[in-house]
Design an enzyme around this catalytic site. Structure first.
Site, short mmCIF file in Angstrom:
data_model
loop_
_atom_site.label_atom_id
_atom_site.label_comp_id
_atom_site.label_asym_id
_atom_site.label_seq_id
_atom_site.Cartn_x
_atom_site.Cartn_y
_atom_site.Cartn_z
N TYR A 94 -54.95 95.57 -48.85
CA TYR A 94 -55.21 94.59 -49.90
C TYR A 94 -55.17 95.20 -51.30
O TYR A 94 -55.93 96.12 -51.61
CB TYR A 94 -56.58 93.92 -49.69
CG TYR A 94 -56.77 93.26 -48.34
CD1 TYR A 94 -55.70 92.86 -47.54
CD2 TYR A 94 -58.06 93.02 -47.85
CE1 TYR A 94 -55.89 92.26 -46.32
CE2 TYR A 94 -58.26 92.41 -46.62
CZ TYR A 94 -57.17 92.05 -45.85
OH TYR A 94 -57.38 91.46 -44.63
N GLU B 78 -62.72 68.74 -46.65
CA GLU B 78 -62.73 67.41 -47.27
C GLU B 78 -61.44 67.13 -48.04
O GLU B 78 -61.10 65.98 -48.28
CB GLU B 78 -63.95 67.29 -48.20
CG GLU B 78 -65.29 67.37 -47.47
CD GLU B 78 -65.44 66.32 -46.39
OE1 GLU B 78 -65.27 65.13 -46.70
OE2 GLU B 78 -65.73 66.69 -45.23
#
Length: 303
Positions: free
Chosen positions: A51, A207
């Protein structure tokens, strides 16, 4: 937040870990996200030498320095940057692993790594040599435990058979149930912890799912299938749970899943993930509903 033993190791981890890949490279922002995780009770932090060319390990090490003995730091090895850093190649050799760990220790500013993980793996690797490298590092005190990060059932079986791994990190969600029949029972039987990633299926189980739909679909789901499934799932939990909560609790409901590694690019996301883990476990009827709604995917290409 409660802590659970990782495999047969001495490590005790919270059921939610912070996936540090999405922290970014801004030191102040990364520090704030990690501090929020600590305040919320998270003790498990997962990074990798890949990373940001190692900068992620450095940021994680600096942020956790004051609480080093209270946290579990996990990192990974096996993907080797090319000299010009324009790409990387796979190198699970003993020589590379034993050299790479020194660089990770230096970047993290620690004397030992709690959990060292092979960042992939194939059947073409010299698996016994790779295992030997991790076992030596453990004996030498450079690592406390080791595991693999893989979704390849055949590779996982080899490590279960020949190594004393304590964990396997793998992608798992309601939309990616591939581990359920073939891998989860095997690991549970051998007391090897499953650490899951991707519980929200790239945001589809949140959501904001409607914004995440694409023509490509997801795994073996078409866009049309996803729209129908997610609409029904949303309707089921509208009055009781957020979709994110249901998705995370789905992972935790399965035997062998010890912890979920969830990334966060803001303090708010950390808090949302923590709230989802602290929520009431799925009832039997909720779990049955979700299992009947979603496909039982199977591993095909990843072998």
């Amino acid at each position: 937040m409660k802590k659970v033993q990782l495999g047969k190791s001495p490590l005790m981890v919270t059921p939610l870990g912070l996936g540090c890949m999405s922290l970014g490279t801004d030191k102040r922002k990364a520090q704030a996200i990690i501090e929020t995780a600590l305040e919320e009770g998270i003790n498990y932090f997962d990074t990798a030498d890949l990373y940001d060319f190692g900068l992620n390990e450095q940021l994680v090490g600096e942020a956790l320095k004051r609480v080093r003995e209270d946290v579990v730091i996990a990192t990974k090895v096996g993907n080797r940057w090319t000299e010009g850093k324009e790409g990387w190649r796979w190198d699970p050799s003993k020589a590379y692993i034993k050299e790479a760990v020194k660089q990770s220790l230096k970047r993290l500013s620690v004397e030992y790594i709690d959990l060292y993980q092979l960042h992939g793996g194939t059947l073409e690797d010299n698996i016994l040599e790779t295992i030997d490298a991790f076992e030596e590092l453990k004996q030498e005190g450079f690592i406390k435990a080791y595991g693999i990060s893989s979704i390849r059932p055949n590779v996982i079986r080899e490590y279960v058979k020949h190594a004393s791994i304590d964990s396997v990190m793998m992608q798992y969600s309601l939309l990616d149930r591939r581990p359920e029949e073939e891998v989860l029972p095997l690991l549970a039987e051998n007391n090897i912890s499953v650490v899951t990633r991707g519980p929200l299926a790239k945001g589809l189980l949140s959501e904001n799912w409607i914004d995440k739909l694409s023509e490509q679909g997801y795994l073996d789901y078409s866009e049309t299938e996803l729209r129908a499934l997610l609409t029904e799932l949303k309707a089921k939990f509208t009055e009781t749970r957020h979709l994110q909560e249901a998705a995370i609790q789905y992972n935790l409901a399965h035997k062998g899943v010890t912890s979920i590694i969830a990334g966060a690019s803001s303090m708010e996301q950390v808090k949302e993930n923590v709230a989802a883990v602290r929520a009431e476990p799925l009832s039997k009827s909720e779990l049955t509903f979700m299992e009947q709604l979603a496909k039982m995917n199977k591993y095909e290409a990843h072998r």
